[in-house]
Design an enzyme around this catalytic site. Structure first.
Site, PDB file in Angstrom:
ATOM      1  N   GLN A  85       0.809  -1.224   0.000  1.00 16.98           N
ATOM      2  CA  GLN A  85       0.000   0.000   0.000  1.00 16.98           C
ATOM      3  C   GLN A  85       0.836   1.266   0.000  1.00 16.98           C
ATOM      4  O   GLN A  85       0.483   2.246  -0.651  1.00 16.98           O
ATOM      5  CB  GLN A  85      -0.952  -0.012   1.204  1.00 16.98           C
ATOM      6  N   HIS A 135       1.941   3.502  -3.073  1.00 19.73           N
ATOM      7  CA  HIS A 135       1.109   4.528  -3.707  1.00 19.73           C
ATOM      8  C   HIS A 135       1.869   5.839  -3.858  1.00 19.73           C
ATOM      9  O   HIS A 135       1.711   6.545  -4.851  1.00 19.73           O
ATOM     10  CB  HIS A 135      -0.153   4.786  -2.868  1.00 19.73           C
ATOM     11  N   GLU A 188      -7.886   4.528   6.837  1.00 19.67           N
ATOM     12  CA  GLU A 188      -8.663   4.245   5.629  1.00 19.67           C
ATOM     13  C   GLU A 188      -8.859   2.728   5.450  1.00 19.67           C
ATOM     14  O   GLU A 188      -9.973   2.244   5.327  1.00 19.67           O
ATOM     15  CB  GLU A 188      -7.934   4.822   4.417  1.00 19.67           C
ATOM     16  N   HIS A 189      -7.747   2.000   5.382  1.00 22.45           N
ATOM     17  CA  HIS A 189      -7.790   0.543   5.271  1.00 22.45           C
ATOM     18  C   HIS A 189      -7.318  -0.076   6.573  1.00 22.45           C
ATOM     19  O   HIS A 189      -6.282   0.319   7.105  1.00 22.45           O
ATOM     20  CB  HIS A 189      -6.860   0.049   4.161  1.00 22.45           C
ATOM     21  N   ASP A 211      -9.063  -2.918  -3.346  1.00 23.96           N
ATOM     22  CA  ASP A 211      -8.660  -1.851  -4.260  1.00 23.96           C
ATOM     23  C   ASP A 211      -9.060  -2.162  -5.698  1.00 23.96           C
ATOM     24  O   ASP A 211      -9.409  -1.249  -6.460  1.00 23.96           O
ATOM     25  CB  ASP A 211      -7.144  -1.662  -4.218  1.00 23.96           C
ATOM     26  N   HIS A 228     -44.613  31.889  11.901  1.00 27.20           N
ATOM     27  CA  HIS A 228     -44.772  30.449  11.905  1.00 27.20           C
ATOM     28  C   HIS A 228     -46.060  30.062  12.628  1.00 27.20           C
ATOM     29  O   HIS A 228     -46.818  29.196  12.180  1.00 27.20           O
ATOM     30  CB  HIS A 228     -43.583  29.779  12.619  1.00 27.20           C
TER      31      HIS A 228
END
Length: 443
Positions: free
Chosen positions: A251, A254, A319-320, A353, A413
């Site tokens: 990962q 990236h 995230e993961h 992914d 109102h």
């Protein structure tokens, strides 16, 4: 108490980097809003060395990209898209319109309405990440979005053929070879040649994420999806150091700002995994990106127990989150802050992914505390409606409403309620602010 064997960059360093990105993005978006296509073209030249009269691809260009695929490549993309479409449809089917009589004569309901247009960003400057086309375009189309446009940067000086093919096969209505701030800004703000959209979706680098943040409110966004994050939760029973190291490096390749974190309950396991990471960095083809990310943002944390591991993991809100322990379900049952969970050593983040069917556009930078990832519901508005069917119901609700409005001091109102009590209930009630009742005929 958790022990950090390795820490990532400080909060101060991250904040300084964020400020620089924020200033660049703010100036770029202002330029796009002021000068439209001219600004977009200048930025594309400056940032991507990419110049065209029209960044929208022609049908002939799109067809050429699709036709360039081998039979196996096309089959693989079709398989991945079928998984994404299937799960998105399951999600859509779970969203039901409702209509119910909550009181005699009072009907309330909601409808799930798709947005009219969506702009999907597909990152691809460093790697042609065609999976993001499946995740965004297919999900929008399953939701019922009428107009779906896509942007992806050029790859090696031309439109990325695999991305373009995936966008077309997913059903995109218009495809642009355009990247970065200029792509996101053009889709959100509109230019002379690109009509604006209602929502922006898709992952991207720090500049894309910041552009979406600044544009939120002008358009909707899916979530703040910045650099990829991964958290490996492992113990000596559910995993081994080589697998943990492989999944971290898989990962952080990236980019140099992608955090990779190991959380375990064994210092021995932690140190062996760190050694494996160093070994694998000698042979990994993408080691240049992975090493910089690991050295700058990588962390190794040793906790005392599963309970403490959950506490630390929820604080990280990654995230993961890949769980490879003796009891992965413990974390499924107890964790609350994560983008997506990958349970057991037979699955991994790469499956999510690329192909397994769940969406890979997920919250980063602790946004998992308040949102999940991209799903079909992000392209749908749940809008309520009401009917009052009888005079009696209108008068009953009106009386409660009138008194509640008086508590708040909202005279106008209150009068909206009072006139209905007089008309439909036949009861004299004073105009808001008056001490004495007013005859119904005077209304």
């Amino acid at each position: 108490m958790a022990i950090y064997l390795k820490r990532g960059a400080t909060a101060e360093a991250k904040a300084d980097a964020d400020r620089k990105v924020r200033d660049i993005v703010e100036a770029a978006l202002a330029d796009i809003e002021a000068r439209g296509d001219v600004a977009v073209r200048e930025m594309s030249n400056r940032f991507d060395n990419w110049d065209r009269e029209d960044y929208r691809l022609s049908q002939a260009e799109i067809d050429a990209c699709v036709e360039s695929l081998s039979a196996q490549e096309r089959k693989d993309i079709e398989f991945a898209q079928a998984q994404v479409r299937n799960f998105a449809q399951i999600q859509r089917d779970s969203m039901k319109d409702v209509e119910v009589e909550t009181l005699p004569g009072v009907v309330l309901g909601h409808k799930n309405l798709p947005l009219n247009s969506a702009g999907c960003y597909v990152p691809g400057g460093k790697y042609p990440l065609l999976a993001s086309a499946h995740m965004s375009v297919i999900t929008a189309k399953v939701a019922g979005v009428k107009r779906v446009i896509t942007c992806a940067p050029p790859f090696q000086g031309k439109p990325a053929r695999a991305i373009v093919a995936a966008q077309a096969m997913a059903g995109a209505d218009a495809i642009y070879a355009l990247g970065g701030i200029q792509a996101v800004g053009a889709m959100a703000l509109g230019t002379e040649t690109i009509d604006p959209v209602d929502i922006l979706v898709g992952p991207g680098n720090a500049f894309v994420a910041e552009a979406k943040r600044q544009l939120y409110g002008r358009v909707g966004i899916d979530l703040f999806a910045g650099p990829t994050e991964t958290l490996i939760i492992a113990d000596e029973i559910g995993c081994d150091p080589e697998m943990a190291a492989t999944d971290i490096l898989g990962q952080v390749e990236h980019g140099p700002d992608s955090p990779g974190v190991l959380l375990t309950n064994s210092e021995k396991f932690a140190r062996e995994t760190m050694a494996e990471i160093e070994r694998l960095l000698q042979i990994l083809p993408t080691a240049d990106h992975a090493r910089k990310a690991w050295e700058t943002f990588g962390e190794v944390i040793v906790a005392d127990s599963y309970e403490e591991m959950v506490r630390v993991a929820d604080e990280i809100a990654s995230e993961h989150v890949q769980v490879m322990t003796a009891d992965p379900d413990y974390f499924l049952q107890h964790m609350t802050n994560y983008g997506a969970l990958f349970l057991g050593n037979r699955t991994n983040v790469s499956f999510g992914d690329k192909v397994i069917g769940t969406n890979h556009t997920l919250p980063t930078r602790k946004a998992a505390r308040y949102t999940g990832g991209l799903w079909v519901g992000k392209f749908i508005k749940t809008c309520t409606y009401q009917r009052v069917l009888t005079d009696e119901a209108s008068a009953l609700i009106g009386e409660y409403c009138s008194r509640l409005c008086a508590l708040e001091g909202f005279a106008g109102h209150g009068e909206q309620a009072n006139i209905r009590v007089r008309r439909f209930g036949g009861r004299d009630v004073p105009y808001a602010g008056q001490a004495e009742p007013t005859p119904a005929t005077a209304a």
